[in-house]
Enzyme design. Structure first.
Site, PDB file in Angstrom:
ATOM      1  N   ASN A   1       0.853  -1.198   0.000  1.00 55.78           N
ATOM      2  CA  ASN A   1       0.000   0.000   0.000  1.00 55.78           C
ATOM      3  C   ASN A   1       0.881   1.237   0.000  1.00 55.78           C
ATOM      4  OD1 ASN A   1      -2.481   1.507   0.355  1.00 55.78           O
ATOM      5  ND2 ASN A   1      -1.875   1.826   2.492  1.00 55.78           N
TER       6      ASN A   1
ATOM      7  N   HIS B   1       1.046   5.205   1.329  1.00 55.55           N
ATOM      8  CA  HIS B   1       0.400   6.091   2.312  1.00 55.55           C
ATOM      9  C   HIS B   1       1.008   7.488   2.196  1.00 55.55           C
ATOM     10  CE1 HIS B   1      -1.989   6.941   5.848  1.00 55.55           C
ATOM     11  NE2 HIS B   1      -0.965   7.684   6.257  1.00 55.55           N
TER      12      HIS B   1
ATOM     13  N   SER C   1       5.018   6.832   1.977  1.00 51.47           N
ATOM     14  CA  SER C   1       5.532   5.525   2.416  1.00 51.47           C
ATOM     15  C   SER C   1       4.887   4.425   1.585  1.00 51.47           C
ATOM     16  CB  SER C   1       5.175   5.262   3.888  1.00 51.47           C
ATOM     17  OG  SER C   1       5.622   6.312   4.718  1.00 51.47           O
TER      18      SER C   1
ATOM     19  N   ASP D   1      -1.974   0.506   8.366  1.00 47.75           N
ATOM     20  CA  ASP D   1      -0.763   1.320   8.141  1.00 47.75           C
ATOM     21  C   ASP D   1       0.420   0.954   9.041  1.00 47.75           C
ATOM     22  OD1 ASP D   1      -2.077   2.817   6.170  1.00 47.75           O
ATOM     23  OD2 ASP D   1      -2.809   4.274   7.627  1.00 47.75           O
TER      24      ASP D   1
HETATM   25  C1  GRF Z   1      -3.155   8.359  -3.502  1.00 49.44           C
HETATM   26  O1  GRF Z   1      -2.815   9.671  -3.167  1.00 49.44           O
HETATM   27  C2  GRF Z   1      -2.633   7.407  -2.447  1.00 49.44           C
HETATM   28  O2  GRF Z   1      -1.584   7.938  -1.678  1.00 49.44           O
HETATM   29  C3  GRF Z   1      -3.802   7.157  -1.558  1.00 49.44           C
HETATM   30  O3  GRF Z   1      -4.930   7.319  -2.385  1.00 49.44           O
HETATM   31  C4  GRF Z   1      -4.638   8.142  -3.508  1.00 49.44           C
HETATM   32  C5  GRF Z   1      -5.117   7.425  -4.718  1.00 49.44           C
HETATM   33  O4  GRF Z   1      -5.098   8.163  -5.893  1.00 49.44           O
HETATM   34  N1  GRF Z   1      -3.683   5.885  -0.915  1.00 49.44           N
HETATM   35  P1  GRF Z   1      -5.404   7.466  -7.276  1.00 49.44           P
HETATM   36  O5  GRF Z   1      -6.770   6.802  -7.208  1.00 49.44           O
HETATM   37  O6  GRF Z   1      -4.314   6.471  -7.568  1.00 49.44           O
HETATM   38  O7  GRF Z   1      -5.404   8.582  -8.284  1.00 49.44           O
END
Ligand code: GRF
Length: 187
Positions: A101, A103, A135, A144
């Site tokens: 994931n 973050h 991260s 997380d």
């Molecule tokens: C990203 O900013 C990521 O950090 C978070 O959700 C957002 C997703 O954006 N987990 P996208 O759907 O990939 O445009």
């Protein structure tokens, strides 16, 4: 390495993976499928790239559905790219070190249940932090809290707005995600 990308939103990170695969930057990676938990623009991006799309309905059966799809399609790594649902404890244990994931903070700071998107940026700015970052981490049942794979920090100043911080995160997270995928597909 066959990957599944789980999405809920705009899918700009999915697009970054699609582009990196198409451009040969991730030569060991095949996007086996995209799984969405709601109707979202990311689905269109996947269909445009001719990637099979599955819908996993949010609810008690969702993690089992995702597990079945990933098993049937030979997935080896699951990438949460803006996926907003929480996966079950059983699922996270079964796919231990096989789910990653992104973050939008320097974990463990500003992580945990309810800390997502602009809420993270708001808290970072309220606390007058001088830096933030992105991260990439393994997913475990505790939100997380899994081992960090890669992190990138950047400075912020007192005049930085939430929109500017969100933009900076968006710019930084894509190359970092590609780097993490490259690293994981080499091992
Ligand atoms: C990203 O900013 C990521 O950090 C978070 O959700 C957002 C997703 O954006 N987990 P996208 O759907 O990939 O445009």
């Amino acid at each position: 390495m066959h990957i599944s990308v789980l999405v809920s939103g705009n899918g700009s990170n999915l697009q970054a993976i699609i582009d990196a695969v198409a451009q040969g930057q991730l030569s060991n990676i095949v996007i086996a499928n995209v799984i969405a938990d709601r109707n979202c623009y990311a689905i269109e991006r996947a269909l445009d790239a001719e990637i099979p799309v599955y819908y996993a309905e949010r609810g008690p059966e969702m993690s089992q559905e995702i597990d079945a799809i990933c098993q049937e399609t030979g997935v080896e790594l699951i990438v949460l790219a803006g996926f907003l649902s929480i996966l079950s404890e059983e699922f996270c244990q079964k796919w231990e070190r096989k789910i990653i994931n992104m973050h939008p903070s320097l974990l463990p700071a500003y992580g945990g249940m309810g800390m997502y998107g602009r809420k993270v940026h708001e808290a970072v700015l309220q606390n007058h932090e001088t830096q933030s970052g992105v991260s990439i981490h393994y997913v475990t049942p505790e939100v997380d809290a899994g081992e960090i794979i890669l992190q990138q920090a950047f400075p912020i100043d007192q005049n930085t707005t939430i929109d500017q911080l969100a933009q900076k995160v968006s710019d930084v997270e894509k190359p970092l995600l590609i780097q993490a995928l490259h690293q994981l597909s080499q091992t």
